[in-house]
Structures are given as C-alpha cells and as structure tokens.
Scaffold this active site. Sequence first.
Site, PDB file in Angstrom:
ATOM      1  N   GLY A  47      42.370  72.084   4.268  1.00 54.02           N
ATOM      2  CA  GLY A  47      41.304  71.215   3.761  1.00 54.02           C
ATOM      3  C   GLY A  47      40.263  72.052   3.030  1.00 54.02           C
ATOM      4  O   GLY A  47      39.822  73.071   3.535  1.00 54.02           O
ATOM      5  N   ARG A  77      48.638  71.940   1.564  1.00 57.17           N
ATOM      6  CA  ARG A  77      49.210  72.176   2.894  1.00 57.17           C
ATOM      7  C   ARG A  77      50.708  72.290   2.652  1.00 57.17           C
ATOM      8  O   ARG A  77      51.352  71.314   2.303  1.00 57.17           O
ATOM      9  CB  ARG A  77      48.859  71.030   3.841  1.00 57.17           C
ATOM     10  CG  ARG A  77      47.372  71.003   4.181  1.00 57.17           C
ATOM     11  CD  ARG A  77      47.044  69.984   5.265  1.00 57.17           C
ATOM     12  NE  ARG A  77      45.712  70.216   5.819  1.00 57.17           N
ATOM     13  CZ  ARG A  77      44.679  69.388   5.681  1.00 57.17           C
ATOM     14  NH1 ARG A  77      44.829  68.258   5.049  1.00 57.17           N
ATOM     15  NH2 ARG A  77      43.509  69.677   6.207  1.00 57.17           N
ATOM     16  N   ASP A 119      42.387  76.991  10.730  1.00 55.97           N
ATOM     17  CA  ASP A 119      43.424  77.245  11.719  1.00 55.97           C
ATOM     18  C   ASP A 119      44.853  77.374  11.164  1.00 55.97           C
ATOM     19  O   ASP A 119      45.546  78.366  11.398  1.00 55.97           O
ATOM     20  CB  ASP A 119      43.352  75.976  12.592  1.00 55.97           C
ATOM     21  CG  ASP A 119      43.902  76.191  13.933  1.00 55.97           C
ATOM     22  OD1 ASP A 119      43.744  77.304  14.436  1.00 55.97           O
ATOM     23  OD2 ASP A 119      44.522  75.243  14.451  1.00 55.97           O
ATOM     24  N   THR A 145      36.209  75.841   6.702  1.00 60.09           N
ATOM     25  CA  THR A 145      36.554  74.470   7.101  1.00 60.09           C
ATOM     26  C   THR A 145      35.266  73.781   7.535  1.00 60.09           C
ATOM     27  O   THR A 145      34.418  74.414   8.182  1.00 60.09           O
ATOM     28  CB  THR A 145      37.578  74.416   8.260  1.00 60.09           C
ATOM     29  OG1 THR A 145      37.533  73.109   8.859  1.00 60.09           O
ATOM     30  CG2 THR A 145      37.307  75.435   9.355  1.00 60.09           C
ATOM     31  N   ASP A 173      34.935  71.727   9.762  1.00 59.94           N
ATOM     32  CA  ASP A 173      34.959  71.357  11.185  1.00 59.94           C
ATOM     33  C   ASP A 173      34.276  72.353  12.127  1.00 59.94           C
ATOM     34  O   ASP A 173      33.969  72.016  13.262  1.00 59.94           O
ATOM     35  CB  ASP A 173      36.410  71.180  11.653  1.00 59.94           C
ATOM     36  CG  ASP A 173      37.079  69.981  11.007  1.00 59.94           C
ATOM     37  OD1 ASP A 173      36.357  69.130  10.444  1.00 59.94           O
ATOM     38  OD2 ASP A 173      38.312  69.891  11.060  1.00 59.94           O
ATOM     39  N   ASP A 221      35.624  74.771  13.710  1.00 60.37           N
ATOM     40  CA  ASP A 221      36.432  74.818  14.940  1.00 60.37           C
ATOM     41  C   ASP A 221      37.235  76.110  15.073  1.00 60.37           C
ATOM     42  O   ASP A 221      38.328  76.113  15.626  1.00 60.37           O
ATOM     43  CB  ASP A 221      37.378  73.603  14.986  1.00 60.37           C
ATOM     44  CG  ASP A 221      38.312  73.548  13.795  1.00 60.37           C
ATOM     45  OD1 ASP A 221      38.085  74.282  12.818  1.00 60.37           O
ATOM     46  OD2 ASP A 221      39.269  72.752  13.842  1.00 60.37           O
ATOM     47  N   ARG A 277      38.750  65.724  13.782  1.00 61.21           N
ATOM     48  CA  ARG A 277      39.917  65.192  14.497  1.00 61.21           C
ATOM     49  C   ARG A 277      39.994  65.754  15.907  1.00 61.21           C
ATOM     50  O   ARG A 277      40.291  65.062  16.853  1.00 61.21           O
ATOM     51  CB  ARG A 277      41.170  65.596  13.708  1.00 61.21           C
ATOM     52  CG  ARG A 277      42.139  64.487  13.527  1.00 61.21           C
ATOM     53  CD  ARG A 277      43.283  64.810  12.629  1.00 61.21           C
ATOM     54  NE  ARG A 277      43.240  66.091  11.946  1.00 61.21           N
ATOM     55  CZ  ARG A 277      43.766  66.304  10.759  1.00 61.21           C
ATOM     56  NH1 ARG A 277      44.317  65.299  10.102  1.00 61.21           N
ATOM     57  NH2 ARG A 277      43.749  67.494  10.212  1.00 61.21           N
TER      58      ARG A 277
HETATM   59  O1  F6P Z   1      40.031  70.105   8.716  1.00 59.18           O
HETATM   60  C1  F6P Z   1      39.121  69.522   7.879  1.00 59.18           C
HETATM   61  C2  F6P Z   1      39.274  68.014   7.855  1.00 59.18           C
HETATM   62  O2  F6P Z   1      38.344  67.567   6.909  1.00 59.18           O
HETATM   63  C3  F6P Z   1      39.118  67.290   9.183  1.00 59.18           C
HETATM   64  O3  F6P Z   1      37.809  67.109   9.606  1.00 59.18           O
HETATM   65  C4  F6P Z   1      39.823  65.997   8.908  1.00 59.18           C
HETATM   66  O4  F6P Z   1      40.276  65.432  10.095  1.00 59.18           O
HETATM   67  C5  F6P Z   1      40.959  66.435   8.025  1.00 59.18           C
HETATM   68  O5  F6P Z   1      40.550  67.626   7.394  1.00 59.18           O
HETATM   69  C6  F6P Z   1      41.364  65.422   6.986  1.00 59.18           C
HETATM   70  O6  F6P Z   1      42.481  65.919   6.345  1.00 59.18           O
HETATM   71  P1  F6P Z   1      43.138  65.389   4.990  1.00 59.18           P
HETATM   72  O7  F6P Z   1      42.643  66.270   3.903  1.00 59.18           O
HETATM   73  O8  F6P Z   1      44.582  65.571   5.199  1.00 59.18           O
HETATM   74  O9  F6P Z   1      42.733  63.979   4.812  1.00 59.18           O
END
Ligand code: F6P
Length: 328
Positions: free
Chosen positions: A15, A76, A107, A130, A132, A134, A176
């Site tokens: 992300g 990804r 991560d 990120t 998050d 985390d 998440r």
């Molecule tokens: O890891 C970063 C994040 O923004 C999370 O907070 C969220 O759950 C996820 O990515 C959303 O991912 P995507 O880009 O696949 O919608």
Amino acid sequence: MSKTIQKIGVLTSGGDAPGMNAAIRSVVRTCAYHNIECVGIYRGYEGMIEGDFKILDARSVNYIINKGGTFLKSARSDEFRTKAGRKKAHEQLQKFGIDALVLIGGDGTFTGGMIFNEEFDFPIIGIPGTIDNDIVGTNFTLGYDTALNTAVEAIDKIRDTASSHKRLFFVEVMGRDVGHIALNAGVGSGAEEILVPEEDLGLDRLLESLERSKNSGKSSSIVVVAEGDKTGKNVFELRDYVEENLEGYDVRVSVLGHMQRGGAPSCFDRVLASRMGVKAVESLIKGKKNVMVGTINNKLELYPIDKAVKGHSKIDEELLRVSDIMST
Ligand code: F6P
C-alpha cells in the site's frame, strides 16, 4: 569483508503511503552524494521481475518531496511469492549490476525481501512506509502522521454536520489489523467511542456509553471504528445494531477509505523520510544488511528485518484510558 556497493536499487511496494516519494528522493540524493549509482525499480517486486528499471540521478527527484503516492508506483506481486518469480527478479538485478536494495513498504514488502535475501544472499535494507504504523522496531512508519491528520480533518468536518443535526456517526478508518489510526484520530477528534482490532470493547459497553452521552446532553456522537475492529461488526452493522437497541439516535455512517492514503505528506513525514533515506544508503555502504531503519525516541536505529516482520505492534493502553476519560 562485504562487497563494495556501487549500484543501489530502490522500490516501493504494498500500500502506498504519503512520504514514500520523499524517501525515494532521499535515497537517490544520498547515492548521488556518495557517487553510487541509483536505480529506480518501478511497480515494486512486479517491476523487479520484469526488469522495469531506470537510472535516477539527483535531478530525477526534483519537486517530489511534497507529493503523495509514489512516483515509482507500487504493486502487490503474486509472482514474487513464488521461487521462480524471485529467481527471475534476481537475474534482472544481476543483469543490471545492482548490488543492494532499499525496500520502502510494510510487512509484506519486508517479508518478500527477507526471503529474497535468504535465497540469494542479496543485501537489503528496509524503510517502513505504511499508514498503519504496524511495524515493530520503529515508533513511526512513513505516512502514518499524514494519514492521522487527514482522518482528523475529515472527522472534524463530520462533527460539524453531526452536531447540527444531533446525530450519531460511525466513522470507519483504515486499519485491518491494528487500531493506531482509529485510536489516535479518535482521541484527536474527540470521539465518544473508539473500536479497534486489538481489543473487543463489547457492544453492551458501546450502548451504555452512547446512552450516557445522550443523557449528559451531548448534541452529537462520533464513534471511530477501525476497519478490522474486534466486535466483528462493520460500520453498517453497527448502525443497525444501535438503531435496534437504542432509542432516540439518528445514525449515519461515513467510511473514510483510501483518501487516508493520499495527499501531501506532513512535514513530520517528509523529515522522517529524508532522515531514513540517508540512514538506509549509508548503512548499506557500511556493509549493514537485512535490517530496517526505525526511529526510536527520535533516534534512527537499525532493527533486524525478520523481527520487524514477525513482531506485533501493540495498542497504547494508556491512550485507550485517556479516550475513556475524555468521553465523560
Ligand atoms: O496497509 C495499508 C492499508 O491502507 C490498510 O490500512 C488497509 O486495510 C489496506 O491497506 C487496504 O488495501 P488495498 O490497497 O488493497 O485496498
């Protein structure tokens, strides 16, 4: 004695997060400063497999410190999860003469990098990016501060309309697996309740708290809910639950979503990104590898990347308590 580093590849993966561009800029300019060639790898591991590379010099990264997203793009990659994919990626790096990698991401990015290093003994260094926050081994990840400010600004606006109509709003924020955004944006915006993935605060408690709020004369209520909150109900189900079980509440839902990932990085994120980029490149030059650059008590530290990946960041219990007291 480790091999002298002459060419460093940099990529962003997973992300995107505000501050990634500032980190790329810093990596590129630190390489230029030390007369090391820097190669931008586009679309994360996907681009590494395909050899989507471009030499970057100090001028290639003009005017990006203030830009959200990542100009190297992100992806990804499923193929990089396979041994065959990683082998292709390694061949591309060898073909291009790249000696080491700076990986900017979270991560998943670090897990991929760690496996790659185990298989090919290829020096990697991580910069945590990120929203998050985390990642273990750093107090802050790039993008988190910006995302918090974006969320708080949005919730402030929701409060204006909520209090004009005496409404209850469930506001979903990202997260998440972790509730750092929910908890901090919740406290920062004066939310009445905050629901996080780390702890189930209980639906009964939620109803009691909302009842209390109403009786104490509040003209609006805001409940900030992390995407993966532990009650197991999403914001729409929570709305239905409250409407069924509590009288006198006019309930609305707002999902902030991906807007939290965009926008110009805050000054905090820009400065942190600049510092981390310098530390990453200079650590590689000194022969360090398989580590992540973290910031602990505002000092940059190197942290083993396997520990960063395997650990779990913890919710701030003291802040949960502060939030409880503030919602009195
Ligand atoms: O890891 C970063 C994040 O923004 C999370 O907070 C969220 O759950 C996820 O990515 C959303 O991912 P995507 O880009 O696949 O919608």
